[in-house]
Write an enzyme that holds these catalytic residues in place. Sequence first.
Site, PDB file in Angstrom:
ATOM      1  N   CYS A   1       5.773   0.027   7.522  1.00 34.56           N
ATOM      2  CA  CYS A   1       5.497   1.304   6.899  1.00 34.56           C
ATOM      3  C   CYS A   1       6.747   1.636   6.011  1.00 34.56           C
ATOM      4  O   CYS A   1       7.773   1.855   6.454  1.00 34.56           O
ATOM      5  CB  CYS A   1       5.027   2.363   7.549  1.00 34.56           C
ATOM      6  N   LEU A   2       6.522   1.924   4.834  1.00 34.74           N
ATOM      7  CA  LEU A   2       7.576   2.109   3.837  1.00 34.74           C
ATOM      8  C   LEU A   2       8.008   3.613   4.369  1.00 34.74           C
ATOM      9  O   LEU A   2       9.443   4.005   3.899  1.00 34.74           O
ATOM     10  CB  LEU A   2       7.124   2.579   2.511  1.00 34.74           C
TER      11      LEU A   2
ATOM     12  N   GLN B   1       2.968   9.750   1.366  1.00 36.79           N
ATOM     13  CA  GLN B   1       4.396   9.209   1.390  1.00 36.79           C
ATOM     14  C   GLN B   1       5.225   9.206   0.063  1.00 36.79           C
ATOM     15  O   GLN B   1       6.419   9.176  -0.161  1.00 36.79           O
ATOM     16  CB  GLN B   1       4.289   7.597   1.376  1.00 36.79           C
TER      17      GLN B   1
ATOM     18  N   HIS C   1      -4.621   1.238   7.679  1.00 39.65           N
ATOM     19  CA  HIS C   1      -3.013   1.792   7.643  1.00 39.65           C
ATOM     20  C   HIS C   1      -3.026   2.923   6.464  1.00 39.65           C
ATOM     21  O   HIS C   1      -2.736   4.073   6.837  1.00 39.65           O
ATOM     22  CB  HIS C   1      -2.247   0.494   7.136  1.00 39.65           C
ATOM     23  N   GLU C   2      -3.741   2.982   5.346  1.00 35.25           N
ATOM     24  CA  GLU C   2      -3.693   3.730   4.408  1.00 35.25           C
ATOM     25  C   GLU C   2      -4.635   4.938   4.465  1.00 35.25           C
ATOM     26  O   GLU C   2      -4.231   6.182   4.336  1.00 35.25           O
ATOM     27  CB  GLU C   2      -4.047   3.106   2.988  1.00 35.25           C
TER      28      GLU C   2
ATOM     29  N   HIS D   1      -3.194   7.154   6.780  1.00 39.83           N
ATOM     30  CA  HIS D   1      -2.059   8.113   6.422  1.00 39.83           C
ATOM     31  C   HIS D   1      -2.618   9.191   5.681  1.00 39.83           C
ATOM     32  O   HIS D   1      -2.144  10.198   5.915  1.00 39.83           O
ATOM     33  CB  HIS D   1      -1.456   7.264   5.100  1.00 39.83           C
TER      34      HIS D   1
ATOM     35  N   GLY E   1       0.816  -1.067  -0.029  1.00 39.14           N
ATOM     36  CA  GLY E   1       0.026   0.119   0.237  1.00 39.14           C
ATOM     37  C   GLY E   1       0.664   1.260  -0.080  1.00 39.14           C
ATOM     38  O   GLY E   1       1.867   1.173   0.601  1.00 39.14           O
TER      39      GLY E   1
HETATM   40 ZN   LIG Z   1       2.583   3.366   5.958  1.00 37.77          ZN
END
Ligand SMILES: [Zn+2]
Length: 171
Positions: A93-94, A51, A135-136, A139, A46
């Site tokens: 998380c990236l 991000q 999660h997304e 964000h 995701g």
């Molecule tokens: Zn994330």
Amino acid sequence: MIYPIVKYGQPVLEQQAKDITDFGTPELEQLVEDMFQSMYAAKGVGLAAPQIGIGKQIAVIDISTGEDPAQKLVLINPEIVAVEGTQTGEEGCLSLPSFREPVTRGKKVTVRAFDQHGKPWEMTGEDLLARAFLHETDHLKGTLYISHISPLKRDLIRRKIRKLQKADEWS
Ligand SMILES: [Zn+2]
């Protein structure tokens, strides 16, 4: 194009993203495509626009990691409409590379969103997909998964990141 992933510490990650009002434009199509490419390049399931430094309500999800085109999801102006049960599992998380922590989330989650053409859709996901929905959409509200772990663990992660920043290994 493949965007570099913005890491924790950049203000855009902790700001409320803005609603999309223009659908079906070439710019939006391109952004969605670039977000998928950037997500696959980073080996994520995701990716939310903040991000890549863009404070807009767009996220992409593909829990098949590029294996199955039918699982590509575009979430624009998403809204969580139902959450059932709980699951606890490791989450990463990236934007916080190399960290993972157990996070308790809903087990079955229904999200309502628009695609890039402005078509509304709704889907109920379980397990990993439910986690990705939460999660997304988090964000896009400026919330990171570390908000859902204990303050003690959160401080530990922040301290480690500060060290990495000082050593110029976090940018
Ligand atoms: Zn994330």
